[in-house]
Design a protein around this motif. Structure first.
Motif, PDB file in Angstrom:
ATOM      1  N   ASN A 449      -7.868  81.134 -58.919  1.00 49.24           N
ATOM      2  CA  ASN A 449      -8.842  80.220 -58.306  1.00 49.24           C
ATOM      3  C   ASN A 449      -9.454  80.838 -57.050  1.00 49.24           C
ATOM      4  OD1 ASN A 449      -8.598  78.241 -60.175  1.00 49.24           O
ATOM      5  ND2 ASN A 449      -7.325  76.870 -58.937  1.00 49.24           N
ATOM      6  N   ALA A 450      -8.596  81.528 -56.265  1.00 47.86           N
ATOM      7  CA  ALA A 450      -9.073  82.123 -55.012  1.00 47.86           C
ATOM      8  C   ALA A 450     -10.184  83.144 -55.295  1.00 47.86           C
ATOM      9  CB  ALA A 450      -7.920  82.772 -54.270  1.00 47.86           C
ATOM     10  N   ILE A 451     -10.063  83.829 -56.434  1.00 50.07           N
ATOM     11  CA  ILE A 451     -11.128  84.794 -56.781  1.00 50.07           C
ATOM     12  C   ILE A 451     -12.308  84.059 -57.409  1.00 50.07           C
ATOM     13  CG2 ILE A 451     -11.712  86.802 -58.203  1.00 50.07           C
ATOM     14  CD1 ILE A 451      -8.785  87.700 -57.996  1.00 50.07           C
ATOM     15  N   LYS A 452     -11.941  83.099 -58.311  1.00 52.80           N
ATOM     16  CA  LYS A 452     -12.998  82.396 -59.058  1.00 52.80           C
ATOM     17  C   LYS A 452     -13.943  81.635 -58.126  1.00 52.80           C
ATOM     18  CE  LYS A 452     -11.728  79.032 -61.917  1.00 52.80           C
ATOM     19  NZ  LYS A 452     -11.335  78.321 -63.131  1.00 52.80           N
ATOM     20  N   PHE A 453     -13.383  80.939 -57.123  1.00 55.30           N
ATOM     21  CA  PHE A 453     -14.220  80.116 -56.258  1.00 55.30           C
ATOM     22  C   PHE A 453     -14.657  80.892 -55.014  1.00 55.30           C
ATOM     23  CE2 PHE A 453     -11.764  77.151 -58.871  1.00 55.30           C
ATOM     24  CZ  PHE A 453     -12.827  76.464 -59.477  1.00 55.30           C
ATOM     25  N   ARG A 454     -15.078  82.133 -55.228  1.00 61.54           N
ATOM     26  CA  ARG A 454     -15.556  82.985 -54.132  1.00 61.54           C
ATOM     27  C   ARG A 454     -17.009  82.628 -53.817  1.00 61.54           C
ATOM     28  NH1 ARG A 454     -15.409  85.693 -58.844  1.00 61.54           N
ATOM     29  NH2 ARG A 454     -17.354  86.688 -59.536  1.00 61.54           N
ATOM     30  N   ILE A 482     -15.471  79.321 -51.254  1.00 63.42           N
ATOM     31  CA  ILE A 482     -16.463  78.256 -50.985  1.00 63.42           C
ATOM     32  C   ILE A 482     -15.858  77.069 -50.213  1.00 63.42           C
ATOM     33  CG2 ILE A 482     -17.925  78.836 -52.952  1.00 63.42           C
ATOM     34  CD1 ILE A 482     -16.523  76.568 -54.503  1.00 63.42           C
ATOM     35  N   GLY A 483     -14.537  76.936 -50.211  1.00 65.54           N
ATOM     36  CA  GLY A 483     -13.912  75.830 -49.479  1.00 65.54           C
ATOM     37  C   GLY A 483     -14.001  74.520 -50.257  1.00 65.54           C
ATOM     38  N   ILE A 484     -13.278  73.520 -49.736  1.00 67.31           N
ATOM     39  CA  ILE A 484     -13.220  72.223 -50.427  1.00 67.31           C
ATOM     40  C   ILE A 484     -13.415  71.130 -49.383  1.00 67.31           C
ATOM     41  CG2 ILE A 484     -11.720  70.671 -51.790  1.00 67.31           C
ATOM     42  CD1 ILE A 484     -10.157  73.337 -52.492  1.00 67.31           C
ATOM     43  N   GLU A 485     -14.205  70.120 -49.717  1.00 65.54           N
ATOM     44  CA  GLU A 485     -14.384  69.012 -48.777  1.00 65.54           C
ATOM     45  C   GLU A 485     -13.102  68.179 -48.727  1.00 65.54           C
ATOM     46  OE1 GLU A 485     -18.597  67.180 -48.705  1.00 65.54           O
ATOM     47  OE2 GLU A 485     -18.299  68.145 -50.649  1.00 65.54           O
ATOM     48  N   LYS A 491      -7.630  64.896 -55.022  1.00 67.01           N
ATOM     49  CA  LYS A 491      -8.223  64.788 -56.358  1.00 67.01           C
ATOM     50  C   LYS A 491      -8.037  66.059 -57.191  1.00 67.01           C
ATOM     51  CE  LYS A 491     -12.598  63.923 -58.587  1.00 67.01           C
ATOM     52  NZ  LYS A 491     -14.016  63.723 -58.468  1.00 67.01           N
ATOM     53  N   ILE A 492      -8.172  67.224 -56.549  1.00 64.49           N
ATOM     54  CA  ILE A 492      -8.152  68.479 -57.311  1.00 64.49           C
ATOM     55  C   ILE A 492      -6.812  68.768 -57.980  1.00 64.49           C
ATOM     56  CG2 ILE A 492     -10.029  69.678 -56.113  1.00 64.49           C
ATOM     57  CD1 ILE A 492      -7.904  71.069 -54.397  1.00 64.49           C
ATOM     58  N   PHE A 493      -5.737  68.064 -57.535  1.00 67.55           N
ATOM     59  CA  PHE A 493      -4.418  68.315 -58.153  1.00 67.55           C
ATOM     60  C   PHE A 493      -4.194  67.413 -59.372  1.00 67.55           C
ATOM     61  CE2 PHE A 493      -3.883  69.953 -53.836  1.00 67.55           C
ATOM     62  CZ  PHE A 493      -3.342  71.194 -54.116  1.00 67.55           C
ATOM     63  N   GLN A 506     -16.379  78.463 -64.603  1.00 63.41           N
ATOM     64  CA  GLN A 506     -15.635  78.191 -65.831  1.00 63.41           C
ATOM     65  C   GLN A 506     -14.307  77.514 -65.506  1.00 63.41           C
ATOM     66  OE1 GLN A 506     -15.937  78.852 -69.221  1.00 63.41           O
ATOM     67  NE2 GLN A 506     -18.109  79.288 -68.875  1.00 63.41           N
ATOM     68  N   GLY A 507     -13.794  76.718 -66.433  1.00 65.91           N
ATOM     69  CA  GLY A 507     -12.455  76.156 -66.195  1.00 65.91           C
ATOM     70  C   GLY A 507     -12.243  74.858 -66.935  1.00 65.91           C
ATOM     71  N   THR A 508     -10.994  74.413 -66.937  1.00 70.33           N
ATOM     72  CA  THR A 508     -10.652  73.184 -67.673  1.00 70.33           C
ATOM     73  C   THR A 508     -10.193  72.056 -66.750  1.00 70.33           C
ATOM     74  OG1 THR A 508      -8.401  74.005 -67.910  1.00 70.33           O
ATOM     75  CG2 THR A 508      -9.900  74.434 -69.745  1.00 70.33           C
ATOM     76  N   GLY A 509      -9.913  72.347 -65.486  1.00 68.26           N
ATOM     77  CA  GLY A 509      -9.424  71.313 -64.555  1.00 68.26           C
ATOM     78  C   GLY A 509      -7.943  71.021 -64.739  1.00 68.26           C
ATOM     79  N   ILE A 510      -7.245  71.964 -65.358  1.00 70.25           N
ATOM     80  CA  ILE A 510      -5.801  71.746 -65.583  1.00 70.25           C
ATOM     81  C   ILE A 510      -4.957  72.604 -64.622  1.00 70.25           C
ATOM     82  CG2 ILE A 510      -3.932  71.982 -67.296  1.00 70.25           C
ATOM     83  CD1 ILE A 510      -5.894  71.306 -69.453  1.00 70.25           C
ATOM     84  N   GLY A 511      -5.523  73.732 -64.163  1.00 67.63           N
ATOM     85  CA  GLY A 511      -4.764  74.711 -63.388  1.00 67.63           C
ATOM     86  C   GLY A 511      -3.961  74.133 -62.228  1.00 67.63           C
ATOM     87  N   LEU A 512      -4.619  73.378 -61.325  1.00 70.07           N
ATOM     88  CA  LEU A 512      -3.890  72.869 -60.145  1.00 70.07           C
ATOM     89  C   LEU A 512      -2.900  71.770 -60.518  1.00 70.07           C
ATOM     90  CD1 LEU A 512      -6.579  72.860 -57.286  1.00 70.07           C
ATOM     91  CD2 LEU A 512      -4.676  74.437 -57.636  1.00 70.07           C
ATOM     92  N   ALA A 513      -3.233  70.962 -61.563  1.00 71.96           N
ATOM     93  CA  ALA A 513      -2.288  69.940 -62.031  1.00 71.96           C
ATOM     94  C   ALA A 513      -1.027  70.644 -62.526  1.00 71.96           C
ATOM     95  CB  ALA A 513      -2.916  69.122 -63.157  1.00 71.96           C
ATOM     96  N   HIS A 514      -1.244  71.773 -63.191  1.00 68.94           N
ATOM     97  CA  HIS A 514      -0.152  72.599 -63.684  1.00 68.94           C
ATOM     98  C   HIS A 514       0.704  73.096 -62.504  1.00 68.94           C
ATOM     99  CE1 HIS A 514       0.899  75.302 -67.212  1.00 68.94           C
ATOM    100  NE2 HIS A 514       1.750  75.610 -66.271  1.00 68.94           N
ATOM    101  N   SER A 537      -6.862  77.301 -47.889  1.00 69.74           N
ATOM    102  CA  SER A 537      -5.476  77.771 -47.901  1.00 69.74           C
ATOM    103  C   SER A 537      -4.695  76.819 -48.773  1.00 69.74           C
ATOM    104  CB  SER A 537      -4.888  77.727 -46.494  1.00 69.74           C
ATOM    105  OG  SER A 537      -5.175  78.910 -45.820  1.00 69.74           O
ATOM    106  N   PHE A 538      -4.091  77.341 -49.821  1.00 68.88           N
ATOM    107  CA  PHE A 538      -3.218  76.522 -50.662  1.00 68.88           C
ATOM    108  C   PHE A 538      -1.788  76.790 -50.200  1.00 68.88           C
ATOM    109  CE2 PHE A 538      -5.635  74.361 -53.904  1.00 68.88           C
ATOM    110  CZ  PHE A 538      -6.900  74.934 -53.730  1.00 68.88           C
ATOM    111  N   TYR A 539      -1.079  75.685 -49.867  1.00 67.66           N
ATOM    112  CA  TYR A 539       0.304  75.809 -49.407  1.00 67.66           C
ATOM    113  C   TYR A 539       1.234  75.201 -50.456  1.00 67.66           C
ATOM    114  CZ  TYR A 539      -1.660  76.480 -44.722  1.00 67.66           C
ATOM    115  OH  TYR A 539      -2.341  76.944 -43.633  1.00 67.66           O
TER     116      TYR A 539
END
Ligand code: ADP
Length: 548
Positions: A449-454, A482-485, A491-493, A506-514, A537-539
């Protein structure tokens, strides 16, 4: 002996007597005349005087002893006394009275004005009134008041006074005592404060003898158990025990007798109306100054509502877990079963497009392309979904060297890393306990994601670090994307939640839930902090011990 000599001796004897000198007796001559009778009389007088003088000396000694005892008694009991000789207008204070007033006899003249000046300003008028009345009515009096000592300290005095009237009916003397009762008064104040706290406490506060008989019962106990104080005093505490819990009293008392306290002891009690309530009680021994257990105190609070809520929550959680399992099972079966027809569609559309490409016109080719893309996307979606539902909590954990793990991930991702010119900095990472494939999937998703959302015009820079927080490791995957509001931090999880269209990313919206599911199962937490437009920053935390 010559007459003159004898008279001289008699005179000398009289002088000795006047000086209370009984050392010599007068000498009687052989003549037995009048002078001899005087000498005999003087000798008798001398003897009698001597015994009187002895008696007086004895009394003086006794008086002195009594005075010493009185002074000592006054000192010990903090009682001072005074005497006001009205006729002579003199006032005498005892040493203890000076001590009580914090004054010294050398530089304090005990007179009425000075006495009044020592009294607390708020009590002066009252004290003056009491003494004036005693003076007017010639009656004994008693009163209490405060004094202020030279150092500003206040003391409470308990005073008593007496009046003496002479034969003409005129008031001639007043005497009195003043006892320093400051400690007693302060103790009384403390006791009444404590009594007020007990009375108005929102907890039931009860005390009982070591045999279990109730000795105090506050307002809240009346409310909680429905019995009034009058009804409970002297009654046995088991009156509020449900039948099946009667044994508890012996268990509680056994602990109390060993000097132990029971903290937050959860049990049930019966109210006067028969209803059973759940209570949490703290029960402690009450000891006398020698440490002997003389009673028991109990502070109880109604936790019926809390218990019901806990029960509801437990039932709700169980139902939820059940539902969750069912849903996951359904998702697994559905996605598993969907794979087969989808594979058929993908295969046949592949064959169809190969066979008919260019033969169905421009629109025909375009529609076939849409079907091909959609079925491929659906395949990715179903694979991700299957992966997500396959995570189980009861797999074995191993030691995982995160440095090696990241190394492997970066190798797998080398194509995209090279394509995007991404720079990935990795600090020295620890060995953690976990499940290898899951930990890999967790890091992989976050780095991906860190690379994808550059940001389109900025080379991706990713920094992976860790902090030792004692009981857990805190990992951070920081990017300059790009950062997140902030509104979307949670919501993103959630599964299938995306902030962008597929066209953009591209994506399915499952990655962070995973990722969240993996971290949750491992007993940790995951969250994001971001500056919109600047990076995220994802912790996530990984407990050092396994909590399943
Ligand atoms: P996907 O990546 O398949 O869209 P995810 O569950 O991995 O799904 O992410 C959900 C959403 O969170 C993404 O669509 C994106 O909007 C946002 N997101 C995730 N990681 C980042 C990141 N590093 N920077 C900015 N946005 C991100």
């Amino acid at each position: 002996m010559q007459e003159d000599k004898r008279i001289e001796q008699i005179s000398a004897q009289i002088v000795r007597l006047a000086n209370a000198d009984f050392s010599k007796e007068g000498v009687i001559s052989e003549k037995e005349d009048d002078l001899d009778s005087i000498v005999v009389g003087l000798n008798v007088l001398s003897e009698e005087l001597e015994s009187y003088v002895h008696a007086i000396k004895d009394s003086e000694e006794k008086l002195q002893n009594a005075l010493t005892s009185l002074t000592e008694a006054q000192r010990l009991s903090h009682i001072g006394s005074w005497e006001w000789n009205i006729t002579a207008n003199t006032i005498n204070w005892t040493d203890e009275l000076y001590r009580i007033y914090g004054r010294e006899s050398e530089n304090f003249e005990a007179n009425f004005e000075n006495f009044i000046a020592c009294i607390h300003p708020d009590d002066r008028e009252y004290v003056n009134g009491v003494i004036q009345k005693a003076y007017r009515d010639k009656t004994a009096f008693s009163f209490a008041h405060r004094i202020v000592k030279p150092n500003g300290e206040e003391s409470f005095l308990d005073c008593k006074g007496n009046v003496y009237v002479n034969e003409e009916g005129v008031l001639s003397r007043m005497t009195g005592t003043a006892q320093d009762v400051t400690d007693l008064k302060r103790a009384e104040q403390k006791i009444s404060q404590l009594a007020a706290i007990v009375e108005y406490s929102s907890d039931a506060i009860i005390s009982k003898t070591t045999e279990g008989y109730v000795t105090s019962w506050n307002k809240q106990a009346e409310i909680l158990f429905g019995y009034s104080e009058k009804e409970m005093l002297g009654k046995h505490i088991t009156l509020i025990f449900p039948k099946e819990r009667l044994d508890e009293e012996d268990e509680i008392m056994a602990k109390i007798k060993e000097g132990q306290s029971l903290l937050n002891y959860e049990t049930e009690r019966r109210r006067k109306d028969g209803t059973i309530i759940s209570i949490s009680a703290t029960i402690s021994p009450v000891k006398d100054p020698s440490g002997k257990i003389i009673g028991v105190s109990k502070i109880a609070r109604d936790i019926t509502e809390k218990k019901i809520a806990e029960e509801k929550l437990r039932a709700y959680t169980t139902a939820l877990e059940h539902k969750h399992k069912e849903t996951e099972q359904f998702a697994y079966i559905a996605s598993h079963d969907l794979q087969e027809p989808l594979r058929t569609i993908t295969n046949y559309i592949g064959l169809f497009s190969k066979e008919y490409k260019g033969k169905l016109g421009e629109k025909g080719d375009m529609y076939t392309g849409f079907i091909e893309n959609a079925s491929k996307r659906m395949q990715v979606l179903i694979t991700d979904l299957l992966e997500y539902t396959r995570i189980e909590s009861d797999k074995a954990h191993n030691d995982i060297d995160c440095n090696a793990l990241i190394g492997e991930i970066l190798k797998d991702m080398h194509v995209i890393i090279e394509e995007t010119d991404a720079k990935i900095e990795v600090e020295d990472l620890p060995v953690v306990k976990g499940q290898y494939s899951r930990m890999k999937s967790l890091f992989q998703n976050l780095i991906n994601n860190a690379i994808k959302f550059r940001k389109p015009d900025v080379l991706p820079l990713i920094h992976i670090s860790v902090k030792d927080q004692g009981k857990e490791w805190l990992f951070e995957i920081k990017d300059n994307g790009i950062g997140i509001e902030e509104t979307y931090y949670d919501k993103i999880f959630k599964i299938f939640q995306r902030l962008h269209s597929r066209k953009e990313y591209q994506g399915t919206g499952i990655g962070l839930a995973h990722c969240k599911k993996i971290v949750d199962l491992r007993g940790g937490q995951i969250w994001v902090e971001s500056e919109y437009g600047k990076g995220s920053s994802f912790y996530f935390t990984i407990p050092k011990n396994i909590i399943l």
